[in-house]
Design a protein around this motif. Structure first.
Motif, PDB file in Angstrom:
ATOM      1  N   ASP A   4       0.861  -1.174   0.000  1.00 47.30           N
ATOM      2  CA  ASP A   4       0.000   0.000   0.000  1.00 47.30           C
ATOM      3  C   ASP A   4       0.899   1.226   0.000  1.00 47.30           C
ATOM      4  O   ASP A   4       1.326   1.699   1.049  1.00 47.30           O
ATOM      5  N   LEU A   9       3.286   7.858   3.196  1.00 49.65           N
ATOM      6  CA  LEU A   9       4.124   6.781   3.703  1.00 49.65           C
ATOM      7  C   LEU A   9       5.571   6.971   3.253  1.00 49.65           C
ATOM      8  O   LEU A   9       6.509   6.801   4.036  1.00 49.65           O
ATOM      9  N   SER A 297       6.235  -8.246  -1.834  1.00 50.60           N
ATOM     10  CA  SER A 297       5.560  -7.618  -0.692  1.00 50.60           C
ATOM     11  C   SER A 297       6.023  -8.222   0.627  1.00 50.60           C
ATOM     12  O   SER A 297       6.152  -7.516   1.634  1.00 50.60           O
ATOM     13  N   LEU A 301       7.330  -5.634   3.317  1.00 47.05           N
ATOM     14  CA  LEU A 301       6.574  -5.459   4.557  1.00 47.05           C
ATOM     15  C   LEU A 301       7.336  -6.008   5.756  1.00 47.05           C
ATOM     16  O   LEU A 301       7.249  -5.463   6.861  1.00 47.05           O
ATOM     17  N   LEU A 304       9.702  -3.331   6.703  1.00 46.90           N
ATOM     18  CA  LEU A 304       8.983  -2.274   7.413  1.00 46.90           C
ATOM     19  C   LEU A 304       8.678  -2.694   8.850  1.00 46.90           C
ATOM     20  O   LEU A 304       8.847  -1.911   9.793  1.00 46.90           O
ATOM     21  N   ASP A 305       8.237  -3.926   9.006  1.00 42.15           N
ATOM     22  CA  ASP A 305       7.937  -4.416  10.361  1.00 42.15           C
ATOM     23  C   ASP A 305       9.175  -4.408  11.245  1.00 42.15           C
ATOM     24  O   ASP A 305       9.101  -4.112  12.441  1.00 42.15           O
ATOM     25  N   LEU A 535       5.819   7.005  11.035  1.00 43.89           N
ATOM     26  CA  LEU A 535       5.767   5.946  10.027  1.00 43.89           C
ATOM     27  C   LEU A 535       4.697   4.914  10.388  1.00 43.89           C
ATOM     28  O   LEU A 535       3.923   4.482   9.525  1.00 43.89           O
ATOM     29  N   GLN A 536       4.663   4.506  11.640  1.00 41.78           N
ATOM     30  CA  GLN A 536       3.674   3.519  12.052  1.00 41.78           C
ATOM     31  C   GLN A 536       2.259   4.064  11.908  1.00 41.78           C
ATOM     32  O   GLN A 536       1.321   3.331  11.568  1.00 41.78           O
ATOM     33  N   GLU A 538       1.301   6.221   9.596  1.00 42.68           N
ATOM     34  CA  GLU A 538       0.987   6.215   8.168  1.00 42.68           C
ATOM     35  C   GLU A 538       0.701   4.808   7.672  1.00 42.68           C
ATOM     36  O   GLU A 538      -0.083   4.618   6.744  1.00 42.68           O
ATOM     37  N   ARG A 539       1.334   3.802   8.281  1.00 40.25           N
ATOM     38  CA  ARG A 539       1.072   2.426   7.858  1.00 40.25           C
ATOM     39  C   ARG A 539      -0.332   1.992   8.259  1.00 40.25           C
ATOM     40  O   ARG A 539      -0.888   1.068   7.674  1.00 40.25           O
TER      41      ARG A 539
END
Length: 539
Positions: A4, A9, A297, A301, A304-305, A535-536, A538-539
């Motif tokens: 996404d 983001l 992805s 992701l 990102l995590d 950031l979190q 926006e996620r």
């Protein structure tokens, strides 16, 4: 699983990247090396993977082939594309300059600085004599030019499927530090981690560190068990699979490549059948939209995590740096504060009026001139201040020896220039007091007017001599009057206090300057946490 991607983001991710880049960890604390490595890994993953991948989800899928020395990575890449694009051989380490191979239609994705922006692009093997035209971001290699570790060679082959790029990385356990660092950076840029090991080394610590790191990041991972003798192929494959299962990696796609004559020396291409299953897996995950989306992805992701875990760790390291800097600073400030109080106490007790200064005072004005008395008092005060500075420095050195963070700084030692600096400061202070005496004498309506030098000598003796110099105050009042004497002593006392503070503060600041130059401040910790929070959100 889909990416996404929104401008907000990307903005939050870019802001977080800038905060990570601004982190400084100069003090040698126990956790500092690991924190510096975390910072480098975060920057590599953000610059080389997350930001470019989120900006261009449609970019080709990049599979980085990594592993330990002699695993056969280059031979594997050459065999997958059907011709020799990466140097292979018995010399270790073979891969010094990483090689990226893609379809000609995908060349533009890698010719620029979209990913791995700090690596200069090279368009032909270093040993080729023919010069190819340079493209944006690269340069034309000369014949037999010696490559540097900060280059990325680009090769195009039409046999590779569109949308797939292979990157042959240096050995992760290379004896050359630059190669190891570059290998780690390249792996952080991958959509797919292809970890290559051999039948003789599949239990080594370094390959397993990479596998666990990939699991921790939830990256799309495949493993290749290379150069397995036919006689033990089934047994080695079973044992390797059991190790993967035990490590929670049992679902990772696993490919086995037998030991073949072409494997010897690393100079030939393996038969197409030996690498067909691996090539089929890569081709499927490029050409099937759902499979490609899942592979790309998952890694993005997962990266990102992982920020939610690694950013607080980095922030904690920054906080530890600041706490250590505060301790080092406090040791300096406390030492000079303590010596400042001691100097004031010595002045109140008349310690300056001792030795030669006391002899001069007793002989004034019959056997000693005003100038000689002032010289002696100034020298005595300078000596007192020099002792105070030396004592403060010794106290600082003792405190810093107990502090690991002080290893980045030189402990205060004998300062041969301190005496000269303090002497000059005391002479300036003396001149200010002489000017005060001149001004006060000029205001008097007395004839004959008192000698300004004599008034200055009495003033300095009264200010520095404590109880021993009580007659100096009395003589000063006789010479210029009680009101003028009180006024002059009040002004002189302020000058003494201010100048002593300035002298000790200047020496303290000199000791603090190397620490302050490291710019260890508390702001980066809060900025890191704030950037992660944004950031979190926006996620």
């Amino acid at each position: 699983m889909t990416l996404d991607v929104r401008p907000q983001l990307l903005d939050a991710l870019s802001a977080l990247r800038d905060r990570v880049a601004s982190v400084r960890l100069p003090l040698p604390l126990p956790g500092a090396p690991r924190a510096r490595q975390t910072r480098a890994e975060l920057l590599a993953q953000l610059d080389d993977y997350l930001v470019p991948r989120l900006k261009a989800p449609e970019a080709p899928m990049l599979a980085v082939v990594g592993g330990s020395t002699g695993a056969g990575k280059s031979t594997l890449v050459n065999s997958l594309v059907g011709r020799q694009v990466s140097e292979a051989g018995v010399l270790r380490p073979t891969t010094r300059t990483p090689v990226l191979v893609c379809h000609p239609d995908d060349h533009h994705w890698f010719a620029g600085m979209r990913i791995l922006p700090d690596l200069m692009r090279v368009w032909a093997p270093p040993e080729e004599d023919d010069l190819l035209p340079p493209s944006r971001g690269g340069r034309r290699p000369g014949a037999h030019r010696r490559p540097t570790p900060r280059e990325l060679r680009i090769e195009t082959v039409s046999t590779l499927p569109r949308g797939l790029a292979l990157l042959d990385a240096p050995d992760v356990d290379s004896l050359v530090v630059e190669n190891r660092t570059l290998a780690a950076q390249l792996i952080c840029a991958a959509d797919v981690w292809v970890m290559v090991t051999t039948a003789s080394r599949y239990a080594d610590a370094i390959p397993w560190h990479l596998l666990r790191t990939a699991k921790q990041y939830k990256a799309t991972l495949i493993t290749v068990l290379d150069r397995v003798p036919h006689q033990v192929l089934a047994e080695v494959s079973r044992q390797y699979g059991a190790l993967l299962t035990r490590a929670g990696l049992g679902d990772v796609p696993r490919f086995t490549v037998p030991e073949l004559p072409e494997s010897a020396g690393g100079g030939g291409l393996l038969p197409a059948s030996a690498v067909a299953p691996l090539l089929a897996w890569l081709t499927h995950h490029v050409q099937d939209p759902a499979a490609r989306q899942y592979a790309v992805s998952r890694t993005a992701l997962g990266a990102l995590d992982s920020l939610g875990r690694r950013m607080p760790e980095l922030a904690s390291a920054v906080a530890a740096q600041h706490a250590a800097a505060v301790r080092l600073t406090s040791a300096v400030e406390d030492a000079y504060k303590r010596e400042g109080k001691r100097v004031q106490g010595r002045l109140d007790s008349g310690a300056v009026l001792a030795g030669d200064a006391l002899t001069r005072w007793r002989g004034y004005p019959l056997d000693t001139t005003a100038d000689e008395l002032l010289d002696s008092l100034a020298e005595s005060l300078a000596a007192l201040l020099q002792c105070a500075v030396a004592a403060a420095d010794e106290r600082i050195a003792e405190a810093w020896r107990r502090e690991p963070a002080a290893g980045a700084l030189s402990p205060p030692g004998p300062d041969r220039e301190a005496a000269e600096r303090i002497g000059m400061a005391v002479r300036r202070w003396r001149r200010v007091l002489e000017e005060l005496a001149e001004e006060e004498v000029a205001k008097l309506d007395r004839q004959p007017a008192p000698d300004p030098d004599g008034i200055a000598a009495l003033l300095v003796a009264a200010l520095l001599g404590g109880k021993r110099a009580r007659p100096a105050g009395e003589k000063l009042a006789e010479r210029i009057g009680v009101q003028a004497a009180v006024r002059l002593r009040d002004r002189g006392g302020e000058v003494v206090s201010d100048h002593l503070d300035q002298i000790l503060r200047a020496e303290r600041d000199r000791r603090l300057a190397p620490l302050q130059a490291l710019e260890v401040t508390p702001e980066p910790q809060a900025e890191l946490i704030a950037a992660l929070s944004l950031l979190q959100k926006e996620r």
